[in-house]
Design a protein around this motif. Sequence first.
Motif, PDB file in Angstrom:
ATOM      1  N   LEU A 295      -4.147   3.257   0.334  1.00 39.94           N
ATOM      2  CA  LEU A 295      -3.139   3.912  -0.504  1.00 39.94           C
ATOM      3  C   LEU A 295      -3.369   5.415  -0.546  1.00 39.94           C
ATOM      4  O   LEU A 295      -2.421   6.210  -0.503  1.00 39.94           O
ATOM      5  N   SER A 296      -4.641   5.816  -0.642  1.00 40.20           N
ATOM      6  CA  SER A 296      -4.958   7.244  -0.693  1.00 40.20           C
ATOM      7  C   SER A 296      -4.566   7.948   0.608  1.00 40.20           C
ATOM      8  O   SER A 296      -3.979   9.034   0.586  1.00 40.20           O
ATOM      9  N   LYS A 297      -4.896   7.335   1.723  1.00 43.99           N
ATOM     10  CA  LYS A 297      -4.585   7.932   3.028  1.00 43.99           C
ATOM     11  C   LYS A 297      -3.088   8.159   3.187  1.00 43.99           C
ATOM     12  O   LYS A 297      -2.645   9.199   3.695  1.00 43.99           O
ATOM     13  N   ASP A 298      -2.283   7.184   2.744  1.00 45.09           N
ATOM     14  CA  ASP A 298      -0.829   7.281   2.907  1.00 45.09           C
ATOM     15  C   ASP A 298      -0.131   7.894   1.698  1.00 45.09           C
ATOM     16  O   ASP A 298       1.090   7.968   1.654  1.00 45.09           O
ATOM     17  N   ARG A 299      -0.916   8.295   0.699  1.00 48.90           N
ATOM     18  CA  ARG A 299      -0.397   8.922  -0.510  1.00 48.90           C
ATOM     19  C   ARG A 299       0.657   8.063  -1.202  1.00 48.90           C
ATOM     20  O   ARG A 299       1.739   8.527  -1.578  1.00 48.90           O
ATOM     21  N   VAL A 300       0.316   6.805  -1.340  1.00 49.02           N
ATOM     22  CA  VAL A 300       1.174   5.860  -2.055  1.00 49.02           C
ATOM     23  C   VAL A 300       0.616   5.718  -3.466  1.00 49.02           C
ATOM     24  O   VAL A 300      -0.461   5.168  -3.664  1.00 49.02           O
ATOM     25  N   TYR A 301       1.354   6.218  -4.426  1.00 48.09           N
ATOM     26  CA  TYR A 301       0.853   6.258  -5.796  1.00 48.09           C
ATOM     27  C   TYR A 301       1.525   5.251  -6.728  1.00 48.09           C
ATOM     28  O   TYR A 301       0.983   4.927  -7.781  1.00 48.09           O
TER      29      TYR A 301
END
Length: 328
Positions: A295-301
Amino acid sequence: MFDTTIINRALAASLIAGLLGSSAIAQEVGKSPWGPKDEIGRLNLITPQSRAAILGRIDGGRSYDLAVEYFIGMPSWEAAGDPPYQMWMTHTPHGTAVSDPMKVGKEMNDHVSYTGSAVSMYAHMGTHIDALNHFGLNGKIWNGYAAIDHLGDQGWTVTGAEKLPPIIARGVMIDVAAAKGMQMLPDNYRVTRKDLQEALDAQGATLQQGDVVLIRTGRMQHYENASAYMSNPPGLSIDAAKFLVEVGGAMVVGADNLSFEAFPAETENNYVPVHTYLLAQQGAPIIELVNLEGLSKDRVYEFAFVGASLKFRGADAAPIRPVALPLR
């Protein structure tokens, strides 16, 4: 490894203070607004309407597995005396051919290979959810259930892991490490309310009542190295936990580390104040060892959080396999 003498000394101090009738221990367990028989706390915020609302927003594209792998040598609470994860073979193709446990004969065993295995583990290993009986105060747990009345030789008769429903809710990751421009927060770093708010602002995210809120410290990058993962981890402060629940309305709180809160504790009369605040006082389950790196790598918050734990009857925790599904 984390020095468990810190915990032992703080626990001893708390017990002594209690025996002396010290007024320093003012904390008491919470009583449920959902009634005297409630056993799931803030998970009552899940409704048919809330489930339908979040599932209706799924974009149908990529999914993120938030669980870690279980393997021999994985991070665990061995320093506190708990058993490590063990896996062994109960049946192998060659062994079955030799011992013929099913009494089907050599020809059949040569034709049909048989592999079987068994596992042994502490309930608080890998990606797991803490039930509301995991920590209490003054002999009681969430909603005033007393250990003397509800804890038997085969576990708790109330609030066991089997009572936890499947969790389908809005999920929010707060990437504290990334907001600070770090790959990983420093050892023993105590995440504050200010840290959370700054990270939310940087992400353009907001919290809503009934969210599953997951905190990324970056510690998961050490998961394959148990000693590094377990040694002096960062964690939440009491003020940060209060912000998530009392201001943000969080239903469940989780993180990518195993201790969840930072040690040594902020308080002298409680060696795990964040755990007791969330579990015993607010009825908010805790999910630990959540893998948030994808999630962090793809900036999915923001995402739909879907997860169900194993139904360990009477247990204080159980493994959970959570999935994050991005939203439209």
